[in-house]
Motif scaffolding. Structure first.
Motif, PDB file in Angstrom:
ATOM      1  N   ALA A  14       0.618  -0.957   0.202  1.00 27.85           N
ATOM      2  CA  ALA A  14      -0.134   0.136  -0.231  1.00 27.85           C
ATOM      3  C   ALA A  14       0.423   1.162   0.064  1.00 27.85           C
ATOM      4  CB  ALA A  14      -0.962   0.141   1.063  1.00 27.85           C
ATOM      5  N   PHE A  15       1.772   1.234   0.804  1.00 22.48           N
ATOM      6  CA  PHE A  15       2.836   1.948   0.609  1.00 22.48           C
ATOM      7  C   PHE A  15       3.746   2.591  -1.005  1.00 22.48           C
ATOM      8  CE2 PHE A  15       2.723   1.985   5.705  1.00 22.48           C
ATOM      9  CZ  PHE A  15       2.114   3.273   5.579  1.00 22.48           C
ATOM     10  N   ARG A  16       4.495   1.808  -1.294  1.00 20.63           N
ATOM     11  CA  ARG A  16       4.844   1.066  -1.984  1.00 20.63           C
ATOM     12  C   ARG A  16       3.951   1.947  -3.470  1.00 20.63           C
ATOM     13  NH1 ARG A  16       5.946  -3.298  -1.877  1.00 20.63           N
ATOM     14  NH2 ARG A  16       4.564  -4.407  -3.437  1.00 20.63           N
ATOM     15  N   GLN A  17       2.492   1.846  -3.145  1.00 15.16           N
ATOM     16  CA  GLN A  17       2.033   2.502  -4.752  1.00 15.16           C
ATOM     17  C   GLN A  17       0.922   2.981  -4.223  1.00 15.16           C
ATOM     18  OE1 GLN A  17      -0.348  -0.748  -4.891  1.00 15.16           O
ATOM     19  NE2 GLN A  17       1.159  -2.440  -5.598  1.00 15.16           N
ATOM     20  N   ASP A  18       1.528   4.011  -3.191  1.00 14.29           N
ATOM     21  CA  ASP A  18       1.064   4.973  -2.651  1.00 14.29           C
ATOM     22  C   ASP A  18      -0.694   4.988  -2.528  1.00 14.29           C
ATOM     23  OD1 ASP A  18       0.896   7.376  -1.094  1.00 14.29           O
ATOM     24  OD2 ASP A  18       1.635   8.791  -2.424  1.00 14.29           O
ATOM     25  N   ASP A  19      -1.521   3.914  -2.401  1.00 12.38           N
ATOM     26  CA  ASP A  19      -2.435   3.140  -2.283  1.00 12.38           C
ATOM     27  C   ASP A  19      -4.044   3.948  -1.321  1.00 12.38           C
ATOM     28  OD1 ASP A  19      -5.179   2.704  -2.528  1.00 12.38           O
ATOM     29  OD2 ASP A  19      -4.526   0.546  -3.697  1.00 12.38           O
ATOM     30  N   PRO A  20      -4.364   5.257  -0.689  1.00 11.29           N
ATOM     31  CA  PRO A  20      -4.688   5.258   0.406  1.00 11.29           C
ATOM     32  C   PRO A  20      -5.771   4.191  -0.025  1.00 11.29           C
ATOM     33  CG  PRO A  20      -4.565   7.906  -0.619  1.00 11.29           C
ATOM     34  CD  PRO A  20      -4.125   6.100  -1.905  1.00 11.29           C
ATOM     35  N   SER A  21      -6.417   3.794  -0.455  1.00  7.41           N
ATOM     36  CA  SER A  21      -7.870   3.456  -0.129  1.00  7.41           C
ATOM     37  C   SER A  21      -7.292   1.337   0.235  1.00  7.41           C
ATOM     38  CB  SER A  21      -8.656   2.659  -2.005  1.00  7.41           C
ATOM     39  OG  SER A  21      -8.535   3.820  -2.120  1.00  7.41           O
ATOM     40  N   ALA A  22      -5.819   1.141  -0.014  1.00 10.11           N
ATOM     41  CA  ALA A  22      -5.655  -0.143  -0.137  1.00 10.11           C
ATOM     42  C   ALA A  22      -5.486   0.069   1.496  1.00 10.11           C
ATOM     43  CB  ALA A  22      -5.007  -0.375  -0.374  1.00 10.11           C
ATOM     44  N   LEU A  23      -4.275   1.187   2.139  1.00  9.78           N
ATOM     45  CA  LEU A  23      -4.339   1.258   3.661  1.00  9.78           C
ATOM     46  C   LEU A  23      -5.138   1.691   4.154  1.00  9.78           C
ATOM     47  CD1 LEU A  23      -1.603   2.134   4.869  1.00  9.78           C
ATOM     48  CD2 LEU A  23      -2.025   4.748   4.521  1.00  9.78           C
ATOM     49  N   LEU A  43       9.029   6.890   4.522  1.00 10.50           N
ATOM     50  CA  LEU A  43      10.395   6.210   3.715  1.00 10.50           C
ATOM     51  C   LEU A  43      10.073   6.311   2.483  1.00 10.50           C
ATOM     52  CD1 LEU A  43      11.838   5.024   6.075  1.00 10.50           C
ATOM     53  CD2 LEU A  43      13.156   6.392   5.314  1.00 10.50           C
ATOM     54  N   ALA A  44       8.641   5.656   2.153  1.00 12.86           N
ATOM     55  CA  ALA A  44       8.102   5.785   0.852  1.00 12.86           C
ATOM     56  C   ALA A  44       7.908   6.393  -0.431  1.00 12.86           C
ATOM     57  CB  ALA A  44       6.965   4.550   1.219  1.00 12.86           C
ATOM     58  N   LYS A  45       8.089   8.013   0.724  1.00 12.99           N
ATOM     59  CA  LYS A  45       7.501   8.877  -0.135  1.00 12.99           C
ATOM     60  C   LYS A  45       5.786   8.885  -0.544  1.00 12.99           C
ATOM     61  CE  LYS A  45      12.138  10.604  -1.615  1.00 12.99           C
ATOM     62  NZ  LYS A  45      13.192  10.902  -2.739  1.00 12.99           N
ATOM     63  N   ALA A  46       5.753   8.299   0.054  1.00 17.73           N
ATOM     64  CA  ALA A  46       3.935   8.631  -0.589  1.00 17.73           C
ATOM     65  C   ALA A  46       3.162   9.593   0.101  1.00 17.73           C
ATOM     66  CB  ALA A  46       3.649   6.727   0.400  1.00 17.73           C
ATOM     67  N   HIS A  47       2.843  10.064  -0.061  1.00 16.25           N
ATOM     68  CA  HIS A  47       2.251  11.361  -0.502  1.00 16.25           C
ATOM     69  C   HIS A  47       0.968  10.906   0.272  1.00 16.25           C
ATOM     70  CE1 HIS A  47       6.064  14.641  -1.104  1.00 16.25           C
ATOM     71  NE2 HIS A  47       6.332  13.367  -1.818  1.00 16.25           N
ATOM     72  N   ARG A  48       0.131  10.798  -1.027  1.00 13.97           N
ATOM     73  CA  ARG A  48      -1.272  10.298  -0.139  1.00 13.97           C
ATOM     74  C   ARG A  48      -1.749   9.653   0.670  1.00 13.97           C
ATOM     75  NH1 ARG A  48      -4.150   8.154  -6.086  1.00 13.97           N
ATOM     76  NH2 ARG A  48      -2.330   6.414  -5.681  1.00 13.97           N
ATOM     77  N   SER A  49      -0.927   8.585   1.180  1.00 17.70           N
ATOM     78  CA  SER A  49      -0.982   7.703   2.123  1.00 17.70           C
ATOM     79  C   SER A  49      -0.694   8.697   3.856  1.00 17.70           C
ATOM     80  CB  SER A  49      -0.173   6.776   1.943  1.00 17.70           C
ATOM     81  OG  SER A  49      -0.126   5.950   1.201  1.00 17.70           O
ATOM     82  N   LEU A  50       0.199   9.704   3.562  1.00 18.55           N
ATOM     83  CA  LEU A  50       1.015   9.818   4.992  1.00 18.55           C
ATOM     84  C   LEU A  50      -0.559  10.574   4.708  1.00 18.55           C
ATOM     85  CD1 LEU A  50       2.917  11.004   6.503  1.00 18.55           C
ATOM     86  CD2 LEU A  50       3.697  12.778   4.836  1.00 18.55           C
ATOM     87  N   ASP A  51      -1.009  11.661   3.862  1.00 15.11           N
ATOM     88  CA  ASP A  51      -2.003  12.464   4.346  1.00 15.11           C
ATOM     89  C   ASP A  51      -3.633  12.048   5.224  1.00 15.11           C
ATOM     90  OD1 ASP A  51      -1.110  14.992   2.962  1.00 15.11           O
ATOM     91  OD2 ASP A  51      -1.700  14.394   1.133  1.00 15.11           O
ATOM     92  N   LEU A  52      -3.579  10.951   4.183  1.00 13.24           N
ATOM     93  CA  LEU A  52      -4.565   9.846   5.292  1.00 13.24           C
ATOM     94  C   LEU A  52      -4.001   9.346   6.066  1.00 13.24           C
ATOM     95  CD1 LEU A  52      -7.386   8.205   4.879  1.00 13.24           C
ATOM     96  CD2 LEU A  52      -5.871   6.247   3.851  1.00 13.24           C
ATOM     97  N   LEU A  53      -2.959   8.777   7.257  1.00 15.82           N
ATOM     98  CA  LEU A  53      -2.168   8.918   8.157  1.00 15.82           C
ATOM     99  C   LEU A  53      -3.366   9.787   8.550  1.00 15.82           C
ATOM    100  CD1 LEU A  53       0.882   6.438   7.857  1.00 15.82           C
ATOM    101  CD2 LEU A  53      -1.108   5.926   8.155  1.00 15.82           C
ATOM    102  N   LEU A  54      -2.516  11.230   8.651  1.00 17.38           N
ATOM    103  CA  LEU A  54      -2.398  12.134   9.570  1.00 17.38           C
ATOM    104  C   LEU A  54      -4.240  12.602   9.991  1.00 17.38           C
ATOM    105  CD1 LEU A  54       0.157  14.555   8.376  1.00 17.38           C
ATOM    106  CD2 LEU A  54       0.058  13.450   9.889  1.00 17.38           C
ATOM    107  N   SER A  55      -5.081  12.777   8.232  1.00 19.57           N
ATOM    108  CA  SER A  55      -6.618  12.732   8.851  1.00 19.57           C
ATOM    109  C   SER A  55      -6.862  12.301   9.541  1.00 19.57           C
ATOM    110  CB  SER A  55      -6.608  13.205   7.620  1.00 19.57           C
ATOM    111  OG  SER A  55      -7.261  11.350   6.935  1.00 19.57           O
TER     112      SER A  55
END
Length: 282
Positions: A14-23, A43-55
């Motif tokens: 999920a992080f590698r693909q930066d897939d917020p839905s999967a995450l 570390l994965a430079k997963a911007h969308r996933s990071l946004d999801l985690l912070l939200s």
């Protein structure tokens, strides 16, 4: 419930693909012993996933077992701004120092600039049993000239800058001299030394460091200024009991640059010392 091994693999994907839905689906079944996710996203430079985690309420200062948070690991200026906007502490301490220390060693200039813009302290120290080291010192010691340039936009205090430059006027090597050129361009060849210390030219001359002496002369260092004991740089080059060849080279370079060889320290001049040691003048 996904088995632990399968969960770890799915999380990594999920992080590698930066897939917020999967995450997002994985977060619903997050085990209690899951690894810190914010550093993983960084570390994965997963911007969308990071946004999801912070939200979802994950802390921007979440740390791994080694006490490193996302801001210590980041190598993306946009991600720095995202973490800071979510409350990330740009001066969070770790065993390796603050985020700016880690950036000085590993990150790009835009990351360093983003941290400085967000309030990272350029004078923060990384304590160990021997010394206290600032981010600028880290970059200089590693020969990371691009990082040095970025950090010189907001250097630490005067004393730190003086001692750092003084260390590099006695060094040799391509990387070291490249760092010295940057420091001299930023601070000048005639930095006022802290009480009890010599000027840079005296330090380089006493060490017999021709590269440092030449760069200081080129930057306009005052050649004939005496030190606390009335000794000039030319005097110090010859002041040893048995001057080494490198000290003779320094003395001759100073003489060629117009040093006053008849300026006295007590009853002795640099010319007297040179003659005593059998050094022929140009």
């Amino acid at each position: 419930m996904i088995a632990p091994a399968g969960f770890a693999q799915a999380l990594a994907a999920a992080f590698r693909q930066d897939d917020p839905s999967a995450l997002g689906a994985l977060l619903d079944d997050l085990p209690a012993d899951s690894p810190p996710l914010v550093p993983m996203a960084v570390l994965a430079k997963a911007h969308r996933s990071l946004d999801l985690l912070l939200s979802r309420g994950f802390s921007a200062n979440e740390t791994r077992v080694d006490r490193l948070a996302g801001l210590h690991l980041v190598n993306d200026a946009k991600m720095v701004r995202t973490l800071v906007a979510a409350g990330g502490d740009v001066n969070l301490a770790s065993a390796g120092g603050t985020p700016l220390h880690l950036a000085a060693a590993n990150a790009t200039p835009p990351v360093i600039k983003a941290l400085l813009d967000a309030g990272a302290d350029p004078s923060a120290t990384r304590d160990d049993s021997v010394t206290c080291v600032t981010p600028l010192e880290v970059a200089c010691e590693l020969g990371r000239t691009a990082a040095v340039k970025a950090l010189l936009a907001r250097p630490p205090g005067h004393a730190t800058c003086f001692f750092l430059t003084a260390a590099f006027v006695t060094r040799k090597g391509k990387k070291e001299l490249a760092v010295l050129d940057l420091l001299l361009a930023a601070f000048g060849a005639d930095m006022e030394p802290p009480a009890g210390y010599d000027f840079l030219l005296h330090i380089a001359s006493k060490a017999g460091c021709l590269d440092g002496v030449e760069r200081l002369i080129e930057r306009g260092a005052a050649i004939d200024r005496p030190d606390r004991e009335g000794r000039t740089a030319a005097f110090l080059a010859m002041a040893g009991l048995f001057p080494r060849p490198e000290h003779v080279e320094v003395f001759r370079r100073l003489a060629a640059a117009g040093a006053n060889l008849d300026q006295r320290s007590g009853n002795v001049t640099p010319r007297d010392l040179a003659q005593r040691h059998g050094v022929a003048l140009p």
